[in-house]
Structures are given as structure tokens and as C-alpha cells.
Design a protein around this motif. Sequence first.
Motif, PDB file in Angstrom:
ATOM      1  N   VAL A   1      -5.150   1.669  -5.637  1.00 10.91           N
ATOM      2  CA  VAL A   1      -4.794   0.883  -4.698  1.00 10.91           C
ATOM      3  C   VAL A   1      -5.558   1.340  -3.529  1.00 10.91           C
TER       4      VAL A   1
ATOM      5  N   LEU B   1      -3.599   5.446  -8.502  1.00  7.86           N
ATOM      6  CA  LEU B   1      -3.725   4.389  -9.420  1.00  7.86           C
ATOM      7  C   LEU B   1      -4.669   3.347  -9.086  1.00  7.86           C
TER       8      LEU B   1
ATOM      9  N   SER C   1       0.725  -1.226  -0.109  1.00 10.11           N
ATOM     10  CA  SER C   1      -0.049   0.017   0.048  1.00 10.11           C
ATOM     11  C   SER C   1       0.965   1.240  -0.010  1.00 10.11           C
ATOM     12  N   GLY C   2       2.130   1.053   0.350  1.00 10.45           N
ATOM     13  CA  GLY C   2       3.033   2.447   0.233  1.00 10.45           C
ATOM     14  C   GLY C   2       3.321   2.948   1.671  1.00 10.45           C
TER      15      GLY C   2
ATOM     16  N   ILE D   1       5.806   0.083  -8.621  1.00  5.84           N
ATOM     17  CA  ILE D   1       5.103   1.215  -7.922  1.00  5.84           C
ATOM     18  C   ILE D   1       5.667   1.315  -6.510  1.00  5.84           C
ATOM     19  N   GLU D   2       6.627   0.208  -6.370  1.00  5.71           N
ATOM     20  CA  GLU D   2       7.309   0.217  -4.904  1.00  5.71           C
ATOM     21  C   GLU D   2       8.187   1.501  -4.420  1.00  5.71           C
TER      22      GLU D   2
ATOM     23  N   ARG E   1       0.039   8.397  -4.173  1.00  3.09           N
ATOM     24  CA  ARG E   1      -0.048   8.202  -5.674  1.00  3.09           C
ATOM     25  C   ARG E   1      -0.547   6.731  -6.096  1.00  3.09           C
ATOM     26  N   ARG E   2      -0.247   5.728  -5.081  1.00  6.49           N
ATOM     27  CA  ARG E   2      -0.755   4.482  -5.419  1.00  6.49           C
ATOM     28  C   ARG E   2      -2.238   4.355  -5.195  1.00  6.49           C
TER      29      ARG E   2
ATOM     30  N   LEU F   1       6.680   4.678  -5.019  1.00  4.82           N
ATOM     31  CA  LEU F   1       5.496   5.509  -5.046  1.00  4.82           C
ATOM     32  C   LEU F   1       5.040   5.856  -3.743  1.00  4.82           C
TER      33      LEU F   1
ATOM     34  N   LEU G   1       1.818  -3.014 -10.328  1.00  2.46           N
ATOM     35  CA  LEU G   1       0.523  -2.728 -10.788  1.00  2.46           C
ATOM     36  C   LEU G   1       0.379  -2.788 -12.089  1.00  2.46           C
TER      37      LEU G   1
END
Length: 278
Positions: A86, A84, A56-57, A73-74, A80-81, A76, A68
Motif C-alpha cells: 500500500v 504489504l 493508509s495507516g 490491516i486496520e 507495515r502496510r 497495522l 487487503l
Amino acid sequence: MTAMPSSALLTATGLTRAFQGLLAVDHVDFAVQAGTVHGIIGPNGAGKTTLFNLISGLLEPTEGTVSLDGRPIERLSAHRRAALGVARTFQNIRIFSEMTVLENVMTGRHCRLGAGLGGILLRLPGFRREEVAAKEAARAHLAFVGLAEMADRRAGDLPYGDQRRLEIARALAAEPRLLLLDEPAAGMNPAETRALMPLLRQLRERGITVLLVEHDMHFVMNLCDRITVINFGRRIAEGTPREMRENPAVIEAYLGTKATSRRGRGAVPVTTTTDALG
């Protein structure tokens, strides 16, 4: 390294997180197919919540990648996720107790608003149109989770199970493609847990992919299409619920008992395994 399916919505490869030398998540590979309910299970302290936080970030990995739809996305931020697609809930309920139920759900739409800070402060026409649309969408999400009649109540006054449903409604307001649920049935009574199952199946039918962590094995085994099992930060098994019920490594992780065969000498009794794994 395990080859991941190219059709996966979410892919984790070699995902690792260390805290002062301790590997909370240790080179985990797994993939979540679009339009499925995928469970992550494991004993207490296995690393499940850390894994969720990496996806989830809330945390960045020490090593490895999260993708994704094939996009890394790791690195971000969580915001920002969310943009997109999430969204997530948390193990400990995080609602705004003094706000209304409807207002709580509307806060989940913040990543979709385009009016900007100036438009919000000045209440420009663009913001007002977005606000009307956000209220309509919030009421629809509340109806979906069965809380439509509670829209104007103070969120902190809701029963515990309804607060759990409120968190799901708020996450849905972000219009997710991937919904992460961290122990959605935690603290629910048996009737509330049973009612939650068809709700999550309906999300799958709507095309929302669900990834969940949950301790209630009956809930997981009767809901999920596929399950990833981790222990001591490492993936030890993955497959269908039936395969996981019969997997010796999974049985050992939960029961602390070697199990080489379901029918052979020294096997764990079926009734014992069924009780532990749903």
C-alpha cells in the motif's frame, strides 16, 4: 451492512473514525476491485482525506475493519502496510526539496530494502547491490512519469506539476499493489491534468490498483471505473461514473438541490448536473 465482493483487493467494512464525538467517517462500507481505478468523491469536509488516512495507516479506526486481499490491516502501522503493497501520495506535496529528483524516488524504496541499518552504515556488498538496483528502478519510474531528463535536478526546482509526478514516481518505488492518490491533479493546469490521465490508465494496465480522491469532476468521471460518494462522513452512493452523474443523492450533495428524476418535474437540468459532475 453491505456485502462486499470476495474478489476485492481492498475492503472497508463499517469503517468509522470519531474526533471528540464528531464522526468524520461514519460506518463506511466499500470495496476496490483489483486492477481498477476507483474514485472517492464528495463535497468539501465530507471525510475523504480522513478515509484515506484510515486506509493508509496514518489513523486507526474507532470502529470497523480494513482488509487487503482478505487480511485485516486496520491495526497495522503505515510502514507495515507499505511493506504489504500500500503506497500513497498526499494532498500537500511532500518532497525532499534539497535532494535530487532521483534521490527522492529512491527514498520510496526503503520498505523494500533488506540490508538493514548495519549494512547501510558500513556499506556492505549487500547494500551496495541494493543501491544499484534502487537507482535503476528509480530511473525507470522517472521515465514512466516523464521526468527521466530531470533525475539530477534539485527536486525543489521542479515546476509544480512535475513535483506531483515526482510524488507518484516515489510511491511507485515502493512497488505497490494499491496506490492511494490524494488529489493528484490539485494545482495542475489543464494541460498537466490532461497529461496525467493516460499515465494513471497505464498504471491500471500494469496491474496496479488505484484509489484516488479528487475534486476535479471531469478528471474523475473520465478516468475512474467505479466511484464511491461520501457526504458528512457517510457513503451515499456508489457505482459507475454514468450512474453517479444521474444519482439524485449525488446531485443533491453537490448542488444542494432535490432531484427525484432526470426527466420528471423538479429535476435538475442536465447541463447544470453535467457542469457540476464532470
